[in-house]
Design a protein around this motif. Sequence first.
Motif, PDB file in Angstrom:
ATOM      1  N   GLN A  14       0.851  -1.190   0.000  1.00 29.32           N
ATOM      2  CA  GLN A  14       0.000   0.000   0.000  1.00 29.32           C
ATOM      3  C   GLN A  14       0.888   1.241   0.000  1.00 29.32           C
ATOM      4  O   GLN A  14       1.802   1.359   0.811  1.00 29.32           O
ATOM      5  CB  GLN A  14      -0.912   0.028   1.226  1.00 29.32           C
ATOM      6  CG  GLN A  14      -1.763   1.291   1.324  1.00 29.32           C
ATOM      7  CD  GLN A  14      -2.691   1.268   2.531  1.00 29.32           C
ATOM      8  OE1 GLN A  14      -3.702   0.565   2.525  1.00 29.32           O
ATOM      9  NE2 GLN A  14      -2.334   2.021   3.557  1.00 29.32           N
TER      10      GLN A  14
ATOM     11  N   THR B   8       0.919   5.362   0.304  1.00 31.08           N
ATOM     12  CA  THR B   8       0.146   6.514   0.769  1.00 31.08           C
ATOM     13  C   THR B   8       0.993   7.770   0.620  1.00 31.08           C
ATOM     14  O   THR B   8       2.086   7.852   1.199  1.00 31.08           O
ATOM     15  CB  THR B   8      -0.263   6.353   2.246  1.00 31.08           C
ATOM     16  OG1 THR B   8      -0.983   5.120   2.402  1.00 31.08           O
ATOM     17  CG2 THR B   8      -1.146   7.509   2.690  1.00 31.08           C
TER      18      THR B   8
ATOM     19  N   GLU C 299      -4.616  15.665  -7.217  1.00 31.08           N
ATOM     20  CA  GLU C 299      -4.525  14.227  -7.485  1.00 31.08           C
ATOM     21  C   GLU C 299      -3.046  13.823  -7.461  1.00 31.08           C
ATOM     22  O   GLU C 299      -2.161  14.665  -7.331  1.00 31.08           O
ATOM     23  CB  GLU C 299      -5.145  13.905  -8.847  1.00 31.08           C
ATOM     24  CG  GLU C 299      -6.632  14.224  -8.939  1.00 31.08           C
ATOM     25  CD  GLU C 299      -7.159  14.126 -10.360  1.00 31.08           C
ATOM     26  OE1 GLU C 299      -8.209  13.478 -10.563  1.00 31.08           O
ATOM     27  OE2 GLU C 299      -6.529  14.702 -11.267  1.00 31.08           O
ATOM     28  N   TRP C 300      -2.811  12.516  -7.612  1.00 26.03           N
ATOM     29  CA  TRP C 300      -1.428  12.046  -7.639  1.00 26.03           C
ATOM     30  C   TRP C 300      -1.302  10.799  -8.500  1.00 26.03           C
ATOM     31  O   TRP C 300      -2.294  10.129  -8.785  1.00 26.03           O
ATOM     32  CB  TRP C 300      -0.910  11.792  -6.223  1.00 26.03           C
ATOM     33  CG  TRP C 300      -1.596  10.694  -5.443  1.00 26.03           C
ATOM     34  CD1 TRP C 300      -2.849  10.739  -4.887  1.00 26.03           C
ATOM     35  CD2 TRP C 300      -1.071   9.403  -5.124  1.00 26.03           C
ATOM     36  NE1 TRP C 300      -3.134   9.554  -4.244  1.00 26.03           N
ATOM     37  CE2 TRP C 300      -2.058   8.715  -4.364  1.00 26.03           C
ATOM     38  CE3 TRP C 300       0.130   8.762  -5.386  1.00 26.03           C
ATOM     39  CZ2 TRP C 300      -1.865   7.424  -3.880  1.00 26.03           C
ATOM     40  CZ3 TRP C 300       0.331   7.473  -4.899  1.00 26.03           C
ATOM     41  CH2 TRP C 300      -0.665   6.820  -4.158  1.00 26.03           C
TER      42      TRP C 300
ATOM     43  N   ASN D 102      -1.435   3.648 -12.192  1.00 27.72           N
ATOM     44  CA  ASN D 102      -2.837   4.047 -12.179  1.00 27.72           C
ATOM     45  C   ASN D 102      -3.258   4.524 -13.570  1.00 27.72           C
ATOM     46  O   ASN D 102      -2.511   5.215 -14.266  1.00 27.72           O
ATOM     47  CB  ASN D 102      -3.092   5.160 -11.155  1.00 27.72           C
ATOM     48  CG  ASN D 102      -2.105   6.311 -11.268  1.00 27.72           C
ATOM     49  OD1 ASN D 102      -0.902   6.146 -11.061  1.00 27.72           O
ATOM     50  ND2 ASN D 102      -2.612   7.491 -11.599  1.00 27.72           N
TER      51      ASN D 102
ATOM     52  N   ILE E 143      -5.078   9.638  -9.020  1.00 26.57           N
ATOM     53  CA  ILE E 143      -5.744   9.219  -7.786  1.00 26.57           C
ATOM     54  C   ILE E 143      -6.051  10.445  -6.938  1.00 26.57           C
ATOM     55  O   ILE E 143      -5.242  11.380  -6.865  1.00 26.57           O
ATOM     56  CB  ILE E 143      -4.833   8.250  -6.999  1.00 26.57           C
ATOM     57  CG1 ILE E 143      -4.392   7.084  -7.893  1.00 26.57           C
ATOM     58  CG2 ILE E 143      -5.528   7.744  -5.747  1.00 26.57           C
ATOM     59  CD1 ILE E 143      -3.246   6.270  -7.320  1.00 26.57           C
ATOM     60  N   VAL E 144      -7.216  10.444  -6.292  1.00 30.87           N
ATOM     61  CA  VAL E 144      -7.594  11.555  -5.413  1.00 30.87           C
ATOM     62  C   VAL E 144      -6.548  11.709  -4.316  1.00 30.87           C
ATOM     63  O   VAL E 144      -6.028  10.713  -3.787  1.00 30.87           O
ATOM     64  CB  VAL E 144      -8.990  11.307  -4.809  1.00 30.87           C
ATOM     65  CG1 VAL E 144      -9.363  12.423  -3.832  1.00 30.87           C
ATOM     66  CG2 VAL E 144     -10.024  11.213  -5.918  1.00 30.87           C
ATOM     67  N   THR E 145      -6.260  12.937  -3.938  1.00 32.71           N
ATOM     68  CA  THR E 145      -5.138  13.247  -3.052  1.00 32.71           C
ATOM     69  C   THR E 145      -5.099  12.420  -1.774  1.00 32.71           C
ATOM     70  O   THR E 145      -4.044  11.933  -1.367  1.00 32.71           O
ATOM     71  CB  THR E 145      -5.168  14.744  -2.689  1.00 32.71           C
ATOM     72  OG1 THR E 145      -5.091  15.507  -3.901  1.00 32.71           O
ATOM     73  CG2 THR E 145      -3.992  15.113  -1.807  1.00 32.71           C
ATOM     74  N   ASN E 146      -6.221  12.262  -1.094  1.00 33.15           N
ATOM     75  CA  ASN E 146      -6.218  11.589   0.208  1.00 33.15           C
ATOM     76  C   ASN E 146      -6.481  10.087   0.108  1.00 33.15           C
ATOM     77  O   ASN E 146      -6.734   9.424   1.117  1.00 33.15           O
ATOM     78  CB  ASN E 146      -7.256  12.230   1.136  1.00 33.15           C
ATOM     79  CG  ASN E 146      -8.666  12.171   0.577  1.00 33.15           C
ATOM     80  OD1 ASN E 146      -8.877  11.677  -0.520  1.00 33.15           O
ATOM     81  ND2 ASN E 146      -9.620  12.695   1.327  1.00 33.15           N
ATOM     82  N   GLN E 147      -6.428   9.524  -1.079  1.00 26.68           N
ATOM     83  CA  GLN E 147      -6.714   8.100  -1.272  1.00 26.68           C
ATOM     84  C   GLN E 147      -5.427   7.310  -1.493  1.00 26.68           C
ATOM     85  O   GLN E 147      -4.630   7.648  -2.369  1.00 26.68           O
ATOM     86  CB  GLN E 147      -7.647   7.913  -2.475  1.00 26.68           C
ATOM     87  CG  GLN E 147      -7.998   6.460  -2.763  1.00 26.68           C
ATOM     88  CD  GLN E 147      -8.925   6.332  -3.969  1.00 26.68           C
ATOM     89  OE1 GLN E 147      -9.683   7.237  -4.276  1.00 26.68           O
ATOM     90  NE2 GLN E 147      -8.854   5.202  -4.654  1.00 26.68           N
ATOM     91  N   PRO E 148      -5.180   6.237  -0.721  1.00 23.86           N
ATOM     92  CA  PRO E 148      -3.983   5.415  -0.939  1.00 23.86           C
ATOM     93  C   PRO E 148      -4.155   4.527  -2.164  1.00 23.86           C
ATOM     94  O   PRO E 148      -5.259   4.373  -2.703  1.00 23.86           O
ATOM     95  CB  PRO E 148      -3.893   4.592   0.339  1.00 23.86           C
ATOM     96  CG  PRO E 148      -5.307   4.482   0.809  1.00 23.86           C
ATOM     97  CD  PRO E 148      -5.971   5.775   0.429  1.00 23.86           C
ATOM     98  N   TRP E 149      -3.067   3.911  -2.579  1.00 26.19           N
ATOM     99  CA  TRP E 149      -3.080   2.960  -3.689  1.00 26.19           C
ATOM    100  C   TRP E 149      -2.581   1.621  -3.184  1.00 26.19           C
ATOM    101  O   TRP E 149      -1.594   1.555  -2.443  1.00 26.19           O
ATOM    102  CB  TRP E 149      -2.189   3.464  -4.828  1.00 26.19           C
ATOM    103  CG  TRP E 149      -2.010   2.483  -5.953  1.00 26.19           C
ATOM    104  CD1 TRP E 149      -2.817   2.318  -7.026  1.00 26.19           C
ATOM    105  CD2 TRP E 149      -0.928   1.549  -6.131  1.00 26.19           C
ATOM    106  NE1 TRP E 149      -2.332   1.330  -7.860  1.00 26.19           N
ATOM    107  CE2 TRP E 149      -1.156   0.846  -7.329  1.00 26.19           C
ATOM    108  CE3 TRP E 149       0.200   1.237  -5.373  1.00 26.19           C
ATOM    109  CZ2 TRP E 149      -0.299  -0.139  -7.795  1.00 26.19           C
ATOM    110  CZ3 TRP E 149       1.067   0.249  -5.833  1.00 26.19           C
ATOM    111  CH2 TRP E 149       0.806  -0.425  -7.033  1.00 26.19           C
TER     112      TRP E 149
END
Length: 262
Positions: free
Chosen positions: A192, A194, A204-205, A220, A224-230
């Motif tokens: 994960q 973050t 985003e990132w 991706n 990805i939305v800024t506060n969302q982990p991958w």
Amino acid sequence: MALFTDTLISTLDQLAAQDTAVLDVASAEGIDVTAKLSLAQNEVGAELLASGARSPFSPTSSSIWWPGIILTSNLQLGSIVVTPPLQMWHTFRTLELIYRDAYYNQLNDRYLGKWNAYKDLSKWAAGLLLQTGVGIVADPVPIAQSPQINIVPGTLSAASYYVQISWVNSRAEEGLASPITSVAAPGNSSVQVTPSSPSANATEWNVYVGASIDSISLQNTTPIVTNQPWILPTGGLVFGRTPGTGQVPNYFRQLPRYLQRG
């Protein structure tokens, strides 16, 4: 392209490409090359800001090179893009400082000749930058900091992963990717990622991962939305594009020719 404040503009390899002997000279004379790179960048930045403050164009005047774009603030180093002329200026200024110190250490005429040569080249590169204009981004995205990486439950085999991330602003412009971070994941796990410390304008990132440094690529399909982990999916890594080189200038700003000292 990197921003002026992202990292050191020139590298040891770029110094050596211009002068194959410089690293040996610095070692023999006890000169800290990294310190000189930093000092040269500070000097170049101070001269750019001083020149910008003398500019005859007000902060609300239109861009010289891109009509319709308005300069909304005074010149800021964090908005300046490292274009080739700026990179050359920094390289030559660093070499100038190294050979200046080497000359004063030994009073060796060979060092004096190189000091003067790189002083002239530094002035030439600064003049070239003024001819082309200083590259500016309207909404600068700074280099991302290394993300937090955690091992989480999963089904993947044991593997090592190399990770970078980058921030994206509301204009879909991507900043420079973070330094590479690595992690070794055991079997029956996943990874994960973050992001940490987002820039104020990041919306985003992007995440770049590879099984080796040379294979790092985008994972991706959309930012990805800024506060969302991958989380690395069960299918494993995909092969996307390599990390970008940062933002390109939105416009170029001319500065008066007051840059060089001496």
